[in-house]
Scaffold this motif. Structure first.
Motif, PDB file in Angstrom:
ATOM      1  N   ASP A 121       0.818  -1.218   0.000  1.00 30.51           N
ATOM      2  CA  ASP A 121       0.000   0.000   0.000  1.00 30.51           C
ATOM      3  C   ASP A 121       0.849   1.264   0.000  1.00 30.51           C
ATOM      4  OD1 ASP A 121      -2.801  -1.243   0.478  1.00 30.51           O
ATOM      5  OD2 ASP A 121      -1.520  -2.162   1.994  1.00 30.51           O
ATOM      6  N   GLU A 122       1.943   1.246   0.770  1.00 26.46           N
ATOM      7  CA  GLU A 122       2.787   2.449   0.848  1.00 26.46           C
ATOM      8  C   GLU A 122       3.373   2.819  -0.515  1.00 26.46           C
ATOM      9  OE1 GLU A 122       5.499   2.397   4.425  1.00 26.46           O
ATOM     10  OE2 GLU A 122       4.277   0.632   4.860  1.00 26.46           O
ATOM     11  N   LEU A 123       3.657   1.802  -1.338  1.00 25.97           N
ATOM     12  CA  LEU A 123       4.196   2.095  -2.671  1.00 25.97           C
ATOM     13  C   LEU A 123       3.096   2.643  -3.580  1.00 25.97           C
ATOM     14  CD1 LEU A 123       6.621  -0.879  -3.456  1.00 25.97           C
ATOM     15  CD2 LEU A 123       7.058   1.243  -2.216  1.00 25.97           C
ATOM     16  N   PHE A 124       1.894   2.029  -3.492  1.00 27.77           N
ATOM     17  CA  PHE A 124       0.792   2.478  -4.338  1.00 27.77           C
ATOM     18  C   PHE A 124       0.379   3.914  -3.997  1.00 27.77           C
ATOM     19  CE2 PHE A 124      -0.273  -2.226  -4.715  1.00 27.77           C
ATOM     20  CZ  PHE A 124       0.109  -2.297  -6.046  1.00 27.77           C
ATOM     21  N   GLU A 125       0.571   4.296  -2.719  1.00 31.39           N
ATOM     22  CA  GLU A 125       0.084   5.600  -2.279  1.00 31.39           C
ATOM     23  C   GLU A 125       1.174   6.653  -2.134  1.00 31.39           C
ATOM     24  OE1 GLU A 125      -2.158   4.334   1.143  1.00 31.39           O
ATOM     25  OE2 GLU A 125      -3.305   2.994  -0.176  1.00 31.39           O
ATOM     26  N   LEU A 126       2.413   6.296  -2.392  1.00 30.84           N
ATOM     27  CA  LEU A 126       3.518   7.241  -2.220  1.00 30.84           C
ATOM     28  C   LEU A 126       3.334   8.473  -3.112  1.00 30.84           C
ATOM     29  CD1 LEU A 126       6.541   7.403  -0.929  1.00 30.84           C
ATOM     30  CD2 LEU A 126       7.232   6.946  -3.273  1.00 30.84           C
ATOM     31  N   PRO A 127       3.338   9.678  -2.546  1.00 34.11           N
ATOM     32  CA  PRO A 127       3.220  10.868  -3.396  1.00 34.11           C
ATOM     33  C   PRO A 127       4.501  11.062  -4.212  1.00 34.11           C
ATOM     34  CG  PRO A 127       2.924  11.405  -1.041  1.00 34.11           C
ATOM     35  CD  PRO A 127       3.477  10.021  -1.123  1.00 34.11           C
ATOM     36  N   LEU A 128       4.345  11.214  -5.514  1.00 34.70           N
ATOM     37  CA  LEU A 128       5.515  11.365  -6.391  1.00 34.70           C
ATOM     38  C   LEU A 128       5.729  12.809  -6.824  1.00 34.70           C
ATOM     39  CD1 LEU A 128       4.952   8.230  -8.664  1.00 34.70           C
ATOM     40  CD2 LEU A 128       6.728   8.481  -6.938  1.00 34.70           C
ATOM     41  N   GLY A 129       4.689  13.624  -6.728  1.00 37.06           N
ATOM     42  CA  GLY A 129       4.820  15.016  -7.176  1.00 37.06           C
ATOM     43  C   GLY A 129       5.243  15.071  -8.633  1.00 37.06           C
ATOM     44  N   GLU A 130       6.308  15.805  -8.908  1.00 42.43           N
ATOM     45  CA  GLU A 130       6.798  15.921 -10.284  1.00 42.43           C
ATOM     46  C   GLU A 130       8.038  15.069 -10.527  1.00 42.43           C
ATOM     47  OE1 GLU A 130       5.109  17.613 -12.783  1.00 42.43           O
ATOM     48  OE2 GLU A 130       3.636  17.627 -11.159  1.00 42.43           O
ATOM     49  N   THR A 131       8.369  14.199  -9.551  1.00 42.84           N
ATOM     50  CA  THR A 131       9.540  13.327  -9.714  1.00 42.84           C
ATOM     51  C   THR A 131       9.147  12.137 -10.586  1.00 42.84           C
ATOM     52  OG1 THR A 131      10.103  13.965  -7.462  1.00 42.84           O
ATOM     53  CG2 THR A 131      11.406  12.203  -8.432  1.00 42.84           C
ATOM     54  N   PRO A 132       9.982  11.782 -11.575  1.00 42.46           N
ATOM     55  CA  PRO A 132       9.567  10.731 -12.514  1.00 42.46           C
ATOM     56  C   PRO A 132       9.540   9.315 -11.938  1.00 42.46           C
ATOM     57  CG  PRO A 132      11.716  11.659 -13.136  1.00 42.46           C
ATOM     58  CD  PRO A 132      11.212  12.481 -11.994  1.00 42.46           C
ATOM     59  N   LEU A 133      10.220   9.104 -10.814  1.00 44.99           N
ATOM     60  CA  LEU A 133      10.449   7.718 -10.407  1.00 44.99           C
ATOM     61  C   LEU A 133      10.749   7.625  -8.922  1.00 44.99           C
ATOM     62  CD1 LEU A 133      10.820   5.092 -12.133  1.00 44.99           C
ATOM     63  CD2 LEU A 133      13.250   5.576 -12.149  1.00 44.99           C
ATOM     64  N   ALA A 134      10.375   6.493  -8.314  1.00 46.91           N
ATOM     65  CA  ALA A 134      10.862   6.150  -6.979  1.00 46.91           C
ATOM     66  C   ALA A 134      11.446   4.748  -7.089  1.00 46.91           C
ATOM     67  CB  ALA A 134       9.741   6.190  -5.953  1.00 46.91           C
ATOM     68  N   ALA A 135      12.573   4.514  -6.421  1.00 51.92           N
ATOM     69  CA  ALA A 135      13.247   3.221  -6.540  1.00 51.92           C
ATOM     70  C   ALA A 135      14.175   3.011  -5.351  1.00 51.92           C
ATOM     71  CB  ALA A 135      14.049   3.161  -7.846  1.00 51.92           C
ATOM     72  N   VAL A 136      14.698   1.795  -5.261  1.00 51.47           N
ATOM     73  CA  VAL A 136      15.664   1.441  -4.210  1.00 51.47           C
ATOM     74  C   VAL A 136      17.064   1.493  -4.822  1.00 51.47           C
ATOM     75  CG1 VAL A 136      16.452  -0.444  -2.704  1.00 51.47           C
ATOM     76  CG2 VAL A 136      14.003  -0.004  -2.986  1.00 51.47           C
ATOM     77  N   PRO A 137      18.029   2.088  -4.127  1.00 52.72           N
ATOM     78  CA  PRO A 137      19.400   2.080  -4.654  1.00 52.72           C
ATOM     79  C   PRO A 137      19.904   0.652  -4.841  1.00 52.72           C
ATOM     80  CG  PRO A 137      19.190   3.630  -2.822  1.00 52.72           C
ATOM     81  CD  PRO A 137      17.911   2.850  -2.879  1.00 52.72           C
ATOM     82  N   ASP A 138      20.785   0.456  -5.807  1.00 51.19           N
ATOM     83  CA  ASP A 138      21.354  -0.871  -6.039  1.00 51.19           C
ATOM     84  C   ASP A 138      22.252  -1.231  -4.867  1.00 51.19           C
ATOM     85  OD1 ASP A 138      23.283  -2.974  -7.223  1.00 51.19           O
ATOM     86  OD2 ASP A 138      21.703  -2.785  -8.713  1.00 51.19           O
ATOM     87  N   ALA A 139      22.139  -2.488  -4.417  1.00 58.44           N
ATOM     88  CA  ALA A 139      22.852  -2.917  -3.212  1.00 58.44           C
ATOM     89  C   ALA A 139      24.343  -3.104  -3.452  1.00 58.44           C
ATOM     90  CB  ALA A 139      22.239  -4.217  -2.691  1.00 58.44           C
ATOM     91  N   SER A 140      24.749  -3.322  -4.693  1.00 53.54           N
ATOM     92  CA  SER A 140      26.164  -3.657  -4.891  1.00 53.54           C
ATOM     93  C   SER A 140      26.846  -2.882  -6.009  1.00 53.54           C
ATOM     94  CB  SER A 140      26.295  -5.164  -5.170  1.00 53.54           C
ATOM     95  OG  SER A 140      25.428  -5.529  -6.213  1.00 53.54           O
ATOM     96  N   VAL A 141      26.113  -2.030  -6.707  1.00 50.77           N
ATOM     97  CA  VAL A 141      26.686  -1.377  -7.886  1.00 50.77           C
ATOM     98  C   VAL A 141      26.474   0.133  -7.800  1.00 50.77           C
ATOM     99  CG1 VAL A 141      26.457  -1.120 -10.400  1.00 50.77           C
ATOM    100  CG2 VAL A 141      26.211  -3.376  -9.352  1.00 50.77           C
ATOM    101  N   ASN A 142      27.484   0.901  -8.164  1.00 54.02           N
ATOM    102  CA  ASN A 142      27.250   2.303  -8.483  1.00 54.02           C
ATOM    103  C   ASN A 142      28.187   2.691  -9.618  1.00 54.02           C
ATOM    104  OD1 ASN A 142      26.739   4.981  -8.803  1.00 54.02           O
ATOM    105  ND2 ASN A 142      26.579   5.408  -6.627  1.00 54.02           N
ATOM    106  N   ARG A 143      27.607   3.063 -10.754  1.00 55.82           N
ATOM    107  CA  ARG A 143      28.404   3.317 -11.953  1.00 55.82           C
ATOM    108  C   ARG A 143      28.339   4.783 -12.370  1.00 55.82           C
ATOM    109  NH1 ARG A 143      27.591   0.726 -16.597  1.00 55.82           N
ATOM    110  NH2 ARG A 143      29.807   0.309 -16.816  1.00 55.82           N
TER     111      ARG A 143
END
Length: 298
Positions: A121-143
């Motif tokens: 439910d928290e994901l379905f209801e999360l306010p996004l405003g004008e931000t294109p995306l919500a996501a979780v950072p990658d646990a092992s990679v940053n490029r």
């Protein structure tokens, strides 16, 4: 009567024939935890057999939910052909077509190698405003360096995405991401995940790790039970090579995958992954497990 569009949650999966059983297990796990919501599921696929389509429809039937199977033609992704290396089929790029194919303001995109462990439910209801995306950072990679992003910019994992489709269309992000992938194929390592990160350059809402618990590096759990180190996990994502349908692999929450898989028409047979290599690996794992359990003289 039909409820207004605002009351319907849109969830997008992408799969091919080979991945359909795993997609069905993920789908079952999603619906099992949302008896009260109305979910329209969109499966973007590159061609599925009729029996497979019927099986996916069966997973969704009997709920208050709807299923839309959307056939994505190779033409719609043709420009990306050269970029998609062997490990990632063109299906990895299908989520980029969600803004064009899903008639809604927002959608939750889910990979097929994951299991939902509780309500979202928290994901379905999360306010996004004008931000294109919500996501979780990658646990092992940053490029960020290779991708020419702002220094220290966060790098998201694209397995669970809350997509602000309205903003995505307004900013023509799919076109931009595609352009990046086509113009700089040499820096693409993880299919569209790299291109999405490069184009958004940190312009996304970070979610807690429990919404996309990536267990690429997780220790094996012999009976595939939950990992006590990670309570409150809502989505477990089998992101690396430790897939729960492989007999020699025992990632945490494997038992949940098997339970949901068995509730779909794609019955699980352990012989699916039977071969000399997998059996040898299984025995090696068993031996290691036993060896570590032997008490040592101090």
């Amino acid at each position: 009567g039909r409820m207004s569009g605002a009351d319907i949650d849109h969830v997008v999966f992408a799969c091919n024939e080979a991945f359909a059983p795993h997609c069905a297990a993920a789908l079952h796990s999603l619906l099992a935890h949302h008896p009260q919501r109305r979910i329209t599921v969109h499966v973007l696929h590159s061609g599925l057999q009729d029996a497979t389509k019927r099986a996916l429809a069966e997973v969704v039937s009997g709920h208050r939910h709807e299923l839309h199977l959307k056939h994505v033609t190779p033409e719609s992704l043709s420009e990306l052909g050269s970029v998609a290396e062997e490990r990632f089929t063109l299906n990895a790029y299908h989520r980029l077509l969600a803004p064009a194919l899903v008639d809604a303001n927002r959608a939750l995109y889910l990979d097929s190698d994951l299991v939902v462990l509780g309500p979202l439910d928290e994901l379905f209801e999360l306010p996004l405003g004008e931000t294109p995306l919500a996501a979780v950072p990658d646990a092992s990679v940053n490029r960020w360096r290779e991708l020419g992003m702002t220094e220290g910019s966060p790098y998201l994992n694209s397995g669970v995405l809350i997509m602000n489709l309205r903003v995505w269309r307004a900013l023509r992000l799919t076109e931009q991401i595609r352009e990046f992938a086509v113009s700089q194929p040499q820096v693409i390592k993880f299919a569209d995940q790299c291109a999405i990160n490069a184009v958004l350059d940190g312009n996304w809402i970070p979610l807690e790790a429990r919404w996309n618990r990536q267990i690429a590096l997780a220790p094996q759990r012999w009976f595939g039970g939950p990992d006590p180190a990670w309570p409150n996990t809502r989505i477990v994502h089998f992101a690396g090579n430790s897939k729960p349908w492989l007999i020699a692999e025992h990632p945490p929450w494997k038992s949940d995958y098997l339970r949901h898989r068995k509730a779909t028409p794609f019955s699980y047979r352990w012989s699916e992954d039977l071969g000399l290599k997998s059996v040898a690996r299984w025995f090696w794992r068993l031996w290691l497990h036993a060896y570590r359990a032997i008490p040592r003289a101090s």
